[in-house]
Enzyme design. Structure first.
Site, PDB file in Angstrom:
ATOM      1  N   ILE A  54      38.204  60.058  -5.660  1.00 23.09           N
ATOM      2  CA  ILE A  54      37.855  58.616  -6.014  1.00 23.09           C
ATOM      3  C   ILE A  54      36.760  57.764  -5.096  1.00 23.09           C
ATOM      4  O   ILE A  54      36.091  57.335  -5.486  1.00 23.09           O
ATOM      5  CB  ILE A  54      39.127  57.769  -6.320  1.00 23.09           C
ATOM      6  CG1 ILE A  54      39.915  58.276  -7.519  1.00 23.09           C
ATOM      7  CG2 ILE A  54      38.657  56.453  -6.608  1.00 23.09           C
ATOM      8  CD1 ILE A  54      41.251  57.670  -7.664  1.00 23.09           C
ATOM      9  N   CYS A  55      37.349  58.235  -4.119  1.00 20.27           N
ATOM     10  CA  CYS A  55      36.611  57.533  -2.656  1.00 20.27           C
ATOM     11  C   CYS A  55      35.020  57.626  -2.990  1.00 20.27           C
ATOM     12  O   CYS A  55      34.372  56.710  -2.472  1.00 20.27           O
ATOM     13  CB  CYS A  55      36.895  57.851  -1.338  1.00 20.27           C
ATOM     14  SG  CYS A  55      38.735  57.685  -0.941  1.00 20.27           S
ATOM     15  N   PRO A  56      34.199  58.866  -2.927  1.00 13.30           N
ATOM     16  CA  PRO A  56      32.921  59.016  -3.068  1.00 13.30           C
ATOM     17  C   PRO A  56      32.188  57.961  -4.330  1.00 13.30           C
ATOM     18  O   PRO A  56      31.287  57.522  -4.171  1.00 13.30           O
ATOM     19  CB  PRO A  56      32.627  60.515  -3.504  1.00 13.30           C
ATOM     20  CG  PRO A  56      33.975  61.030  -3.766  1.00 13.30           C
ATOM     21  CD  PRO A  56      35.085  60.098  -3.218  1.00 13.30           C
ATOM     22  N   ILE A  59      32.036  54.627  -2.878  1.00 11.19           N
ATOM     23  CA  ILE A  59      30.937  54.633  -1.557  1.00 11.19           C
ATOM     24  C   ILE A  59      29.668  54.780  -2.009  1.00 11.19           C
ATOM     25  O   ILE A  59      28.723  53.808  -1.858  1.00 11.19           O
ATOM     26  CB  ILE A  59      31.354  55.680  -0.789  1.00 11.19           C
ATOM     27  CG1 ILE A  59      32.806  55.243   0.060  1.00 11.19           C
ATOM     28  CG2 ILE A  59      30.189  56.059   0.408  1.00 11.19           C
ATOM     29  CD1 ILE A  59      33.391  56.638   0.720  1.00 11.19           C
TER      30      ILE A  59
END
Length: 180
Positions: A54-56, A59
């Protein structure tokens, strides 16, 4: 002051961090301090770990809207408890379009001060909007399984900057409810 257990309160000064190591596009490690952004709005977001799923998406979303934030006199700072070397490896491999600094909070002090550090030593998904005088104007923390909306973050920054009372689902250009 770092590491003395601040509690985040909207309307109060943001916990300061000084000389935090961050990775920035181009392979650079830089030092960032909250004070260096005085005069600008700061969108500080925390994410759990590098090399995740999920983080990318978040970002990249913040990177895609960098110009929109800049038009609002706002800067974006990312942060996790991973090292600057991990950030560098991940950004260069998977996220080359990300130009804003990604803080390596390896001491966990910043995550602790912003009350997003979990029991596993990772940051939860925290999002803080800090005004141009260093005051927290918006705070949101959620569990790791749901990504944030960058468009909603932009909407909130613009609503806060308007100085007006903005109703639910208000969008820039729409009528407000008057002065806050």
């Amino acid at each position: 002051v770092i590491g003395i257990g601040f509690m985040i309160h909207v309307g109060k000064p943001a916990p300061l961090f000084v000389d935090a190591t961050a990775y920035q596009k181009g392979g650079e490690f830089i030092k960032v301090s909250l004070e260096q952004y005085r005069g600008k709005w700061v969108v500080l977001f925390f994410y759990p770990r590098d090399f995740t799923f999920i983080c990318p998406t978040e970002i990249k979303g913040f990177a895609k809207h960098a110009d929109d934030f800049a038009k609002l006199n706002a800067v974006v700072l990312g942060a996790s408890t991973d090292s600057e070397w991990s950030h560098k490896a991940w950004m260069e491999r998977d996220l080359p379009e990300v130009a804003y600094p990604i803080i390596a909070d390896t001491t966990h002090n910043i995550s602790r001060d912003y009350d997003v550090l979990n029991d596993e030593g990772a940051s939860e998904r925290g999002l803080f909007i800090i005004d141009d005088t260093g005051v927290v104007r918006y705070a949101m923390v959620s569990g790791g399984s749901v990504g944030r909306s960058v468009k909603e973050t932009l909407r909130v920054v613009e609503a806060l900057q308007s100085g007006e009372l903005c109703p639910m689902e208000w969008e820039p250009g729409q009528q407000t409810l008057g002065k806050a």
